[in-house]
Write a protein that holds these residues in place. Structure first.
Motif, short mmCIF file in Angstrom:
data_model
loop_
_atom_site.label_atom_id
_atom_site.label_comp_id
_atom_site.label_asym_id
_atom_site.label_seq_id
_atom_site.Cartn_x
_atom_site.Cartn_y
_atom_site.Cartn_z
N LEU A 198 20.28 13.71 3.44
CA LEU A 198 21.30 14.50 2.76
C LEU A 198 22.49 13.63 2.39
O LEU A 198 23.00 13.67 1.26
N LEU A 199 22.89 12.81 3.35
CA LEU A 199 24.05 11.96 3.14
C LEU A 199 23.86 11.01 1.97
O LEU A 199 24.78 10.77 1.18
N ALA A 200 22.63 10.46 1.86
CA ALA A 200 22.33 9.57 0.75
C ALA A 200 22.56 10.31 -0.56
O ALA A 200 23.17 9.77 -1.50
N GLY A 201 22.11 11.58 -0.58
CA GLY A 201 22.29 12.40 -1.78
C GLY A 201 23.75 12.65 -2.06
O GLY A 201 24.22 12.54 -3.20
N VAL A 202 24.49 12.94 -1.00
CA VAL A 202 25.91 13.25 -1.16
C VAL A 202 26.66 12.05 -1.73
O VAL A 202 27.44 12.16 -2.67
N ALA A 203 26.38 10.88 -1.16
CA ALA A 203 27.07 9.66 -1.61
C ALA A 203 26.80 9.43 -3.09
O ALA A 203 27.73 9.17 -3.87
N HIS A 204 25.53 9.58 -3.44
CA HIS A 204 25.13 9.37 -4.82
C HIS A 204 25.85 10.37 -5.73
O HIS A 204 26.40 10.01 -6.78
N GLU A 205 25.88 11.59 -5.28
CA GLU A 205 26.42 12.68 -6.08
C GLU A 205 27.94 12.56 -6.26
O GLU A 205 28.47 12.86 -7.31
N LEU A 206 28.62 12.13 -5.19
CA LEU A 206 30.08 12.06 -5.25
C LEU A 206 30.55 10.88 -6.10
O LEU A 206 31.63 10.91 -6.68
N ASN A 207 29.73 9.85 -6.16
CA ASN A 207 30.10 8.63 -6.86
C ASN A 207 30.55 8.88 -8.29
O ASN A 207 31.58 8.38 -8.73
N ASN A 208 29.80 9.70 -8.99
CA ASN A 208 30.06 9.98 -10.39
C ASN A 208 31.42 10.62 -10.64
O ASN A 208 32.27 10.03 -11.32
N PRO A 209 31.67 11.80 -10.11
CA PRO A 209 32.95 12.45 -10.39
C PRO A 209 34.14 11.65 -9.88
O PRO A 209 35.20 11.65 -10.50
N ILE A 210 33.92 10.93 -8.77
CA ILE A 210 35.06 10.17 -8.23
C ILE A 210 35.43 9.03 -9.19
O ILE A 210 36.60 8.79 -9.46
N SER A 211 34.42 8.38 -9.74
CA SER A 211 34.76 7.30 -10.67
C SER A 211 35.41 7.89 -11.93
O SER A 211 36.24 7.26 -12.57
N PHE A 212 35.03 9.09 -12.24
CA PHE A 212 35.64 9.81 -13.35
C PHE A 212 37.13 10.03 -13.09
O PHE A 212 37.99 9.71 -13.92
N VAL A 213 37.42 10.55 -11.92
CA VAL A 213 38.82 10.80 -11.54
C VAL A 213 39.59 9.49 -11.55
O VAL A 213 40.70 9.38 -12.08
N TYR A 214 38.96 8.49 -10.97
CA TYR A 214 39.59 7.19 -10.83
C TYR A 214 39.93 6.59 -12.20
O TYR A 214 41.06 6.17 -12.45
N ILE A 308 16.30 16.24 -3.43
CA ILE A 308 15.90 15.56 -4.67
C ILE A 308 16.96 14.55 -5.08
O ILE A 308 16.66 13.40 -5.42
N LYS A 309 18.24 14.97 -4.97
CA LYS A 309 19.34 14.04 -5.31
C LYS A 309 19.33 12.86 -4.36
O LYS A 309 19.56 11.73 -4.76
N GLY A 310 19.06 13.14 -3.08
CA GLY A 310 19.09 12.09 -2.05
C GLY A 310 18.06 11.01 -2.34
O GLY A 310 18.26 9.85 -1.99
N ARG A 311 16.97 11.39 -2.97
CA ARG A 311 15.93 10.41 -3.27
C ARG A 311 16.13 9.80 -4.64
O ARG A 311 15.30 9.00 -5.08
N SER A 312 17.21 10.22 -5.32
CA SER A 312 17.44 9.82 -6.71
C SER A 312 16.15 10.02 -7.51
O SER A 312 15.80 9.20 -8.35
N ALA A 313 15.43 11.10 -7.17
CA ALA A 313 14.16 11.34 -7.84
C ALA A 313 14.41 12.19 -9.08
O ALA A 313 15.22 13.09 -9.06
N ASP A 314 13.71 11.83 -10.13
CA ASP A 314 13.88 12.58 -11.37
C ASP A 314 12.76 13.62 -11.44
O ASP A 314 11.86 13.51 -12.25
N VAL A 315 12.84 14.58 -10.53
CA VAL A 315 11.77 15.58 -10.44
C VAL A 315 12.34 16.94 -10.83
O VAL A 315 13.30 17.40 -10.23
N PRO A 316 11.77 17.55 -11.86
CA PRO A 316 12.30 18.84 -12.27
C PRO A 316 12.03 19.92 -11.20
O PRO A 316 10.93 20.00 -10.66
N LEU A 317 13.09 20.68 -10.94
CA LEU A 317 12.98 21.75 -9.94
C LEU A 317 13.09 23.09 -10.66
O LEU A 317 14.06 23.33 -11.38
N THR A 318 12.10 23.93 -10.49
CA THR A 318 12.22 25.27 -11.08
C THR A 318 12.32 26.28 -9.94
O THR A 318 11.69 26.13 -8.90
N VAL A 319 13.19 27.26 -10.16
CA VAL A 319 13.37 28.30 -9.14
C VAL A 319 13.08 29.64 -9.78
O VAL A 319 13.72 30.01 -10.76
#
Ligand SMILES: Nc1ncnc2c1ncn2[C@@H]1O[C@H](COP(=O)(O)OP(=O)(O)O)[C@@H](O)[C@H]1O
Ligand SMILES: [Mg+2]
Length: 440
Positions: A198-214, A308-319
């Motif tokens: 989960l943490l790997a996913g979180v780090a990956h996910e936060l990186n984008n918006p934070i660099s945006f803010v920065y 899925i984010k944690g694995r940086s996998a480009d796998v489509p998820l349908t719900v």
């Protein structure tokens, strides 16, 4: 011997026939004696056999056996008693039965013997037998012994040592507790592993918006410096022409236009961060382990997305979900299970050209049902038989522990749910999880 006695006997003449008769009679008596002796020996052997049989039965008894006479004096005890009490047989023969028991029990035992003597029946009760190390509990039952004419001639007492049973029970309980602890430990480490993913996913996910803010904050800093220069000149009383020139030079018009987009860009990034934190907060709030009613689709979707984010996998998820299917259970636990299922699905689809994960949630009668399907190779039959076994894995060492599904199974069971596996007709595996429906 005197001379006289050596004289031939004088008396009535004894005929030869008489002698023969006497000899035959002696012979017969002797014969009868021999037969009697043989019979006696046979009886003796028979008795000896019965005695040995009784001794072996009594010796093999693990229950304590006490035989007492009409006045309560011990006549016989078995080996189990001697072993338990640690006394030699000679020491107990003849002493009063009650003396073998704890002083606090003696009156009750005397009463029991009295009741038996009077023809009554006594209940099986726990009594404390004196042993070397204090006392030990016996489940004691007693029955009267009577002779042919029905007279009371004593009692037979049988005691089952419950101390041993209790100890065994305690040991069992202790090992059960240890097992439970080990299991909790396993669940915890599996949870930690999910947390790591989960943490790997979180780090990956936060990186984008934070660099945006920065980036936008940096732009704002530059614009601020320009405006400061401009306002200093205004304050110093610069001429209108001078200010116009400065405005050109600092490209202030463009800076004003970009100011807005920098602010909204920074805001957008900050909002994205806030959303991520919010969804994480929900994830951790759901880890409290309370049984509650929760939205099964929402909960499993969040878990799936993070893995899925944690694995940086480009796998489509349908719900695919019916409106708000409410399930009852511990949402944090169910989330952990979903994370395991998604993790496995991603593993199975490594190298698959068109991977996919499909969540489907619906209500079926009294159950809320979640299906996690994938586009992997599916589960062969021999694997499906053992798939929920602890340590069963088809993955190389270091990659799989074989614990994910067995722990998931256990967790689901503890939430009054079920977990099963099947193959989708269109290919790929599908795991089906059911839970009790929650109250709206
Ligand atoms: N979605 C899936 N598709 C195909 N096989 C699967 C799937 N999920 C699990 N399996 C099989 O079940 C095994 C056990 O899974 P699991 O208990 O999670 O342990 P691990 O993932 O550590 O191997 C896997 O090694 C794999 O062979
Ligand atoms: Mg696994």
């Amino acid at each position: 011997m005197t001379r006289e006695s050596a004289q031939p006997i004088r008396g009535p003449q004894v005929s030869e026939d008489t002698w023969v008769e006497v000899l035959r009679s002696v012979d017969q008596t002797y014969q009868e004696l021999v037969e009697h002796q043989v019979e006696l020996e046979e009886r003796n052997a028979e008795l000896e056999g019965i005695r040995a049989f009784m001794a072996s039965v009594l010796g093999a008894m693990t229950d304590v056996l006490l035989v007492c006479g009409p006045e309560g004096q011990i006549l016989e005890v078995n080996r189990a008693f001697l072993q338990l009490s640690g006394q030699p047989r000679e020491a107990v023969r003849g002493i009063q039965l009650v003396e073998l028991f704890d002083p606090s029990e003696r009156d009750a035992l005397r009463r029991d013997l009295h009741v038996l003597r009077g023809g009554g029946v006594v209940a099986t009760v726990e009594r404390q037998l004196c042993v070397a190390a204090g006392t030990t509990p016996l489940d004691l039952s007693a029955t009267a012994r009577r002779d042919k004419r029905g007279r009371f001639i004593g009692a037979v007492l049988i005691g089952r040592p419950v101390g041993e049973l209790r100890r065994a029970y305690k040991e069992m309980e202790a090992s059960h507790r240890a097992l439970k602890e080990a299991q909790t430990q396993l669940v915890r480490s599996e949870k930690l592993a999910s947390l790591g993913r989960l943490l790997a996913g979180v780090a990956h996910e936060l990186n984008n918006p934070i660099s945006f803010v920065y980036g936008n904050a940096h732009a704002l800093e530059r614009y601020t410096a320009k405006f400061e220069t401009y306002f200093e000149r205004v304050e110093a009383g610069a001429s209108r022409d001078d200010l116009m020139a400065l405005r050109q030079e600092l490209k202030l018009d463009r800076a004003v236009r970009q100011l807005r987009s920098a602010v909204s860009g920074a805001l957008e990034g900050a909002e994205r961060v806030r959303d991520i934190v919010e969804s994480l907060r929900r994830l951790s709030a759901e880890g409290t382990g309370q049984i509650e009613t929760f939205d099964l689709a929402e909960t499993s979707k969040i878990a799936a997305q993070w893995v899925i984010k944690g694995r940086s996998a480009d796998v489509p998820l349908t719900v695919q979900a019916e409106d708000a299917v409410l399930a009852r259970g511990r949402p944090g636990h169910i989330q952990q299970v979903v994370m395991n299922l998604i993790q496995n699905a991603l593993d199975a689809m490594e190298g698959v050209a068109q991977p996919c994960i499909a969540l489907s949630v619906r209500g079926e009668g009294e159950r809320a049902v979640l299906e996690v399907g994938d586009c992997g190779p599916g589960v062969p039959e021999d694997v499906s038989l053992r798939i929920f076994d602890p340590f069963f894995t088809t993955k190389p060492v270091g990659k799989g522990t074989g614990l994910g599904l067995s722990i998931s199974y256990k967790i689901v069971e503890e939430n009054d749910g079920t977990l099963s596996v099947a193959n989708r007709p269109e290919g790929g595996a599908v795991f089906r999880l059911t839970l009790p429906l929650g109250d709206a």
